[in-house]
Write an enzyme that holds these catalytic residues in place. Sequence first.
Site, PDB file in Angstrom:
ATOM      1  N   LEU A 108       0.524  -1.061  -0.146  1.00 16.72           N
ATOM      2  CA  LEU A 108       0.151  -0.014  -0.231  1.00 16.72           C
ATOM      3  C   LEU A 108       0.997   1.118   0.036  1.00 16.72           C
ATOM      4  O   LEU A 108       0.074   2.634  -0.463  1.00 16.72           O
ATOM      5  CB  LEU A 108      -0.418  -0.072   1.204  1.00 16.72           C
ATOM      6  CG  LEU A 108      -1.893  -1.331   1.454  1.00 16.72           C
ATOM      7  CD1 LEU A 108      -3.155  -1.039   2.426  1.00 16.72           C
ATOM      8  CD2 LEU A 108      -2.276  -0.928  -0.090  1.00 16.72           C
ATOM      9  N   GLY A 109       1.550   1.144   0.379  1.00 13.03           N
ATOM     10  CA  GLY A 109       2.436   2.179   0.298  1.00 13.03           C
ATOM     11  C   GLY A 109       4.472   1.770   0.901  1.00 13.03           C
ATOM     12  O   GLY A 109       4.698   0.525   1.133  1.00 13.03           O
ATOM     13  N   GLN A 110       5.590   2.439   1.044  1.00  7.36           N
ATOM     14  CA  GLN A 110       6.563   1.686   1.017  1.00  7.36           C
ATOM     15  C   GLN A 110       7.039   3.142   1.053  1.00  7.36           C
ATOM     16  O   GLN A 110       7.398   4.440   0.811  1.00  7.36           O
ATOM     17  CB  GLN A 110       7.262   1.456   0.112  1.00  7.36           C
ATOM     18  CG  GLN A 110       9.229   1.025   0.287  1.00  7.36           C
ATOM     19  CD  GLN A 110       8.987  -0.149  -0.717  1.00  7.36           C
ATOM     20  OE1 GLN A 110       9.020  -0.183  -1.856  1.00  7.36           O
ATOM     21  NE2 GLN A 110      10.651  -0.486  -0.734  1.00  7.36           N
ATOM     22  N   GLY A 111       8.388   3.016   3.207  1.00  8.51           N
ATOM     23  CA  GLY A 111       9.171   4.941   2.978  1.00  8.51           C
ATOM     24  C   GLY A 111      10.221   4.092   3.357  1.00  8.51           C
ATOM     25  O   GLY A 111      10.951   3.433   3.141  1.00  8.51           O
ATOM     26  N   ALA A 112      11.015   4.643   4.299  1.00  8.88           N
ATOM     27  CA  ALA A 112      12.498   4.530   4.117  1.00  8.88           C
ATOM     28  C   ALA A 112      12.928   3.360   4.824  1.00  8.88           C
ATOM     29  O   ALA A 112      13.469   2.619   5.065  1.00  8.88           O
ATOM     30  CB  ALA A 112      13.443   5.630   5.426  1.00  8.88           C
ATOM     31  N   THR A 113      12.282   3.138   6.073  1.00  7.78           N
ATOM     32  CA  THR A 113      12.341   2.435   6.982  1.00  7.78           C
ATOM     33  C   THR A 113      10.763   1.082   7.197  1.00  7.78           C
ATOM     34  O   THR A 113      11.504   0.435   7.508  1.00  7.78           O
ATOM     35  CB  THR A 113      12.728   2.763   8.259  1.00  7.78           C
ATOM     36  OG1 THR A 113      11.093   3.322   8.664  1.00  7.78           O
ATOM     37  CG2 THR A 113      13.542   3.726   8.145  1.00  7.78           C
ATOM     38  N   VAL A 173       4.096  -0.821   3.895  1.00  2.00           N
ATOM     39  CA  VAL A 173       2.458  -1.473   4.349  1.00  2.00           C
ATOM     40  C   VAL A 173       1.815  -1.991   3.287  1.00  2.00           C
ATOM     41  O   VAL A 173       1.895  -1.976   2.052  1.00  2.00           O
ATOM     42  CB  VAL A 173       2.000  -0.059   4.816  1.00  2.00           C
ATOM     43  CG1 VAL A 173       0.841  -0.440   4.575  1.00  2.00           C
ATOM     44  CG2 VAL A 173       2.953   0.787   5.604  1.00  2.00           C
ATOM     45  N   LYS A 211       2.048  -2.419   8.827  1.00  3.63           N
ATOM     46  CA  LYS A 211       3.257  -2.544   8.726  1.00  3.63           C
ATOM     47  C   LYS A 211       4.322  -2.949   8.809  1.00  3.63           C
ATOM     48  O   LYS A 211       4.513  -3.545  10.413  1.00  3.63           O
ATOM     49  CB  LYS A 211       3.679  -1.159   9.523  1.00  3.63           C
ATOM     50  CG  LYS A 211       4.313   0.172   9.601  1.00  3.63           C
ATOM     51  CD  LYS A 211       4.544   1.414  10.050  1.00  3.63           C
ATOM     52  CE  LYS A 211       5.502   2.430   9.198  1.00  3.63           C
ATOM     53  NZ  LYS A 211       5.680   3.670  10.299  1.00  3.63           N
ATOM     54  N   ASP A 262       6.874  14.323  10.324  1.00  2.61           N
ATOM     55  CA  ASP A 262       6.635  14.473   8.295  1.00  2.61           C
ATOM     56  C   ASP A 262       4.973  13.948   8.079  1.00  2.61           C
ATOM     57  O   ASP A 262       4.690  13.498   7.604  1.00  2.61           O
ATOM     58  CB  ASP A 262       6.847  12.519   8.491  1.00  2.61           C
ATOM     59  CG  ASP A 262       7.854  12.491   7.693  1.00  2.61           C
ATOM     60  OD1 ASP A 262       7.978  13.072   6.711  1.00  2.61           O
ATOM     61  OD2 ASP A 262       7.988  11.020   6.825  1.00  2.61           O
TER      62      ASP A 262
END
Length: 777
Positions: A21-26, A29, A44, A141
């Site tokens: 569903l989404g991706q960040g640096a760490t 999801v 997550k 953020d």
Amino acid sequence: MSASKGFRGSQSFVWDTSKPLGQGATSVVYMGRNKKTGDEVAVKVFNTQSLQRPMNVQLREFEVMKRLNHPNIVKLIAVEEEVPNGVNVIIMEYCTHGNLYNLLELPENNFGLVEDEFINVLQQVTDGVKHLRDSDIIHRDIKPGNILRSIMPDGRSVYKLTDFGAARELQQDEEFYSMYGTDEYLHPDMYEKAVLRRSRGQHFGLYVDLWSLGVTFYHAATGSLPFRPYGGRRNRETMHLITTRKEQGVISGVQSKEGGPVEWSRSLPDTCRLSRGLKSLITPLLATLLEKDTSKTISFEEFFANVSDITTRIPYHAFCPSFFSQLTIYARPQDDISQIRQLITDQTEIPGGAQLLLHDGKVLSSDGREPMTTLVRMDTKGSPIFVFNKLPEYKSFSKPVVGVFLDIPIITCVDSDYPLSKKILAVLHSMRNAVRSLKTCSEHMHTAVRMYSDHVHSKCREMEQSFKSTSKACCDMSLFKDQLFQLVVVESTLLRHLAKHTHSSMTTRANMLQTLQQTGNRECTQINNQIQSRLEKAKVTLRDVKNGQSQDGGWDRSIGCLPEDKCLEKMDVLNSRLHKIVSSFKEDRAKRHLNNNEEQIHRVDKHKMKELTVTAKTLLEDHCIRKSNSLFSAYKQFYSKKVQINDTVEKLNGDLRDLSEQQTRLIDKLRTSHKECISQAAHSLKELEKLEKAMVSGNLHSDAGESGVMSSDSRSEKISFVVSSLHNWGENLMEVKELLNENTQMISRFGDIHMDVCEDKSWEIVVASNSPPLENQ
């Protein structure tokens, strides 16, 4: 569900790693489900880089989310260990419609959200941030990608803050040194340290969230970031230069070419879909949020108060034909009509005294201070308030602002053709919005013509009725004046006759009445003649008004951008066709390389895309704008004539008010004369009674003109004759007094004459048509 390739799980949940569903640096999801209920959840999962952080940092997000419970904060469902590696994962509620960034990426939102949706975002994101501050949490953020969206069963969007990996507890006066956030949404001080790697020992406070909120709300309002160097994110130095060199009050800075100047702006762009009324509220809010000088940054309490003031206002929809534009007036619930007029002046520059406000065909006016909510219903979108300028002044017709089509190169390039087609689709959406606005304005313009015509016609009708009542009152007063002074003459004559036969003081009273008759009649006649003269002039004016009204009526309802032209439907067809091309180009980009047939189809679609842009532009400019401009020109001619009629009616209104003042003067003089006549009659009657009693008792000798001694019989007969005469004179004088008293009610009714249209009653004048006969006096 059994675990298989692509699926991972914990004790109670399972998730599909092929559905991120989404991706960040760490972390990443994923879409997941509850094993027992099948309910959708968001999971997550942290990557290796995250697991290398200190344990207290890893646990911070769990602890923060456990403390939060608010409709605009993503709900924590559970923290479980992934099987078999035992790493903690966060199970959260699943938001069905992605995030705010996804919404802004849609072509229809390329120039920002529609007004209602923007206010929804503003209010709900602020409510979520307020809950964070009430819990002493700073997010660090905030950005559209961290604002999730769900659609409720009633169709309403709900926005929720998520991703608390950078969040931490921070009191009002505390500071921090660590760096978190996304480049474009970072405060300039944090940007300098985190992106440019220039450490000056900076420490940061709560204001970093305020700056991020400012960038986020600007993005939501316009579809673009506020500070944009040429080349985007990679041009870091220019990005920092823009945010640090901007002056106070500037809310955007854009560099259009490499090494070129920065275009600064203190206002939202014209392509922004927000109304002028909302822009006037949002712009100062953004200016306070995007303040680089931390010493001048507003507090969260001030920010919450400002947003509350905006979101609790009532939007009144209006249409101003003099500008051919729709207005949205954001008023506080307690605002009265005078404050509404000021808000309209702020948007139109039409002075409050020159505004005529009509709603549902009725004039909005109030001398009191009651709130506007008592005069107009809350929902005015389908039935706006019409704002007419009493002074026939216009601004030139202005085209609606739309996006500009980019050039479409002939050469096929699958990498650039897809983003190009998205931008062209976005411009087409803005053109569709312009067509819809022109169509709505054209419909409102025809309604405005009918409404104003009805208004002027109604005023003429009322004026005609008022004139009739005033005219009748003037004639009746003239008749009353003549009859009153006839009674004065009769009364004076009676008193002189009495004085002659009784040697009483009646002569003095008769002289007073004679003076009253001469001076009073002269003054009242002079005023009455002035009234009759002005009445004749008003009659001529009224005739001219009626002629002007009857000659008008040639309004052409076929001009303008009308529903029967199907322009909006045509734009929808063009949108649909271009949307298919965009989808096709997206697939072509995914293929990377096209075979001969695919490339030929791609070129054909590209040519069709160019044809669609030409068709859309022609429809908007050569049809909708041209016809709307013709409608606006026709309205100016119509309104100029109608205003002349209205001004004439207003002048006639003034004339009748002047007549009313002169009537008041005449009434006052007639009342004074009337009271004097009654007073003299009353005193004379009392004196007659005394004479009659004295004569009967023998204490008063009648002067019949004889000399010498009279027999007792003759004397008795003479006294009887005199007493009888006195009695007859008294009856005649009493009759005059009764006639005067009967007119007391009439003089009071004259005193109540006003300019308003009154009931059509006949003025029943009590006249001395059978005046006391003087032959026997």
